[in-house]
Design an enzyme around this catalytic site. Structure first.
Site, PDB file in Angstrom:
ATOM      1  N   CYS A   1      -8.433  -4.706 -10.043  1.00 38.73           N
ATOM      2  CA  CYS A   1      -7.957  -3.692 -10.971  1.00 38.73           C
ATOM      3  C   CYS A   1      -7.518  -2.492 -10.129  1.00 38.73           C
ATOM      4  CB  CYS A   1      -9.107  -3.330 -11.914  1.00 38.73           C
ATOM      5  SG  CYS A   1      -8.657  -2.153 -13.173  1.00 38.73           S
TER       6      CYS A   1
ATOM      7  N   CYS B   1       0.860  -1.183   0.000  1.00 36.52           N
ATOM      8  CA  CYS B   1       0.000   0.000   0.000  1.00 36.52           C
ATOM      9  C   CYS B   1       0.897   1.234   0.000  1.00 36.52           C
ATOM     10  CB  CYS B   1      -0.889  -0.011   1.238  1.00 36.52           C
ATOM     11  SG  CYS B   1      -1.861   1.500   1.422  1.00 36.52           S
TER      12      CYS B   1
ATOM     13  N   CYS C   1      -5.442   1.125   6.286  1.00 30.68           N
ATOM     14  CA  CYS C   1      -5.466   2.596   6.329  1.00 30.68           C
ATOM     15  C   CYS C   1      -6.625   3.192   5.543  1.00 30.68           C
ATOM     16  CB  CYS C   1      -4.146   3.168   5.819  1.00 30.68           C
ATOM     17  SG  CYS C   1      -3.977   3.087   4.029  1.00 30.68           S
TER      18      CYS C   1
END
Ligand code: FE
Length: 136
Positions: free
Chosen positions: A120, A48, A100
């Site tokens: 996606c 991330c 988060c």
């Protein structure tokens, strides 16, 4: 699952690039075929971009032809949160980082086996780390 990370909008705005902020915190979408990872095949892990959680493995990345990095499954199901998205007159399933809350992209039921899913994902929501790279 890793502990939740909560930051104020002001903190996110300060820490992220304007492009990351627009996609990850305001649910924007990068233009197809423009991101850093839509066509990459390097082995590694995709983290991330906001909190560093390990979300996707290169082994599950496939060429979807969409212009966005696509994966058939996350490293661990719990690391991804999903929510119905009815914007733009479509019903889609938005996917976010569980830790988060970063907007990542959408998941569609037209992916390859073994899952049949297509995650996606915006490149700008991810950060690639090679398998032999030092953990940071
Ligand atoms: Fe995150």
């Amino acid at each position: 699952m890793a502990e939740k990370m909560t930051k104020t909008e002001e903190e996110w705005r300060r820490e992220l690039t304007p492009e990351q902020y627009a996609v990850c915190r305001q649910k924007g979408t990068e233009r197809a075929f423009t991101g850093a990872y839509w066509n990459t095949k390097e082995p590694g892990v995709y983290l991330c971009a906001c909190c560093g959680e390990e979300l996707f493995a290169s082994e599950t990345k496939f060429d979807s032809g969409s212009g966005w990095p696509s994966f058939y499954e996350p490293i661990e199901a719990e690391r991804i949160a999903a929510e119905a998205d009815r914007s733009f007159g479509m019903v889609r399933t938005e996917v976010m980082c569980s830790r988060c809350g970063a907007h990542l992209g959408h998941v569609f039921p037209d992916g390859p086996q073994p899952t049949g899913q297509r995650y996606c994902i915006n490149s700008v929501s991810l950060r690639h780390r090679a398998h032999d790279a030092k953990t940071d």
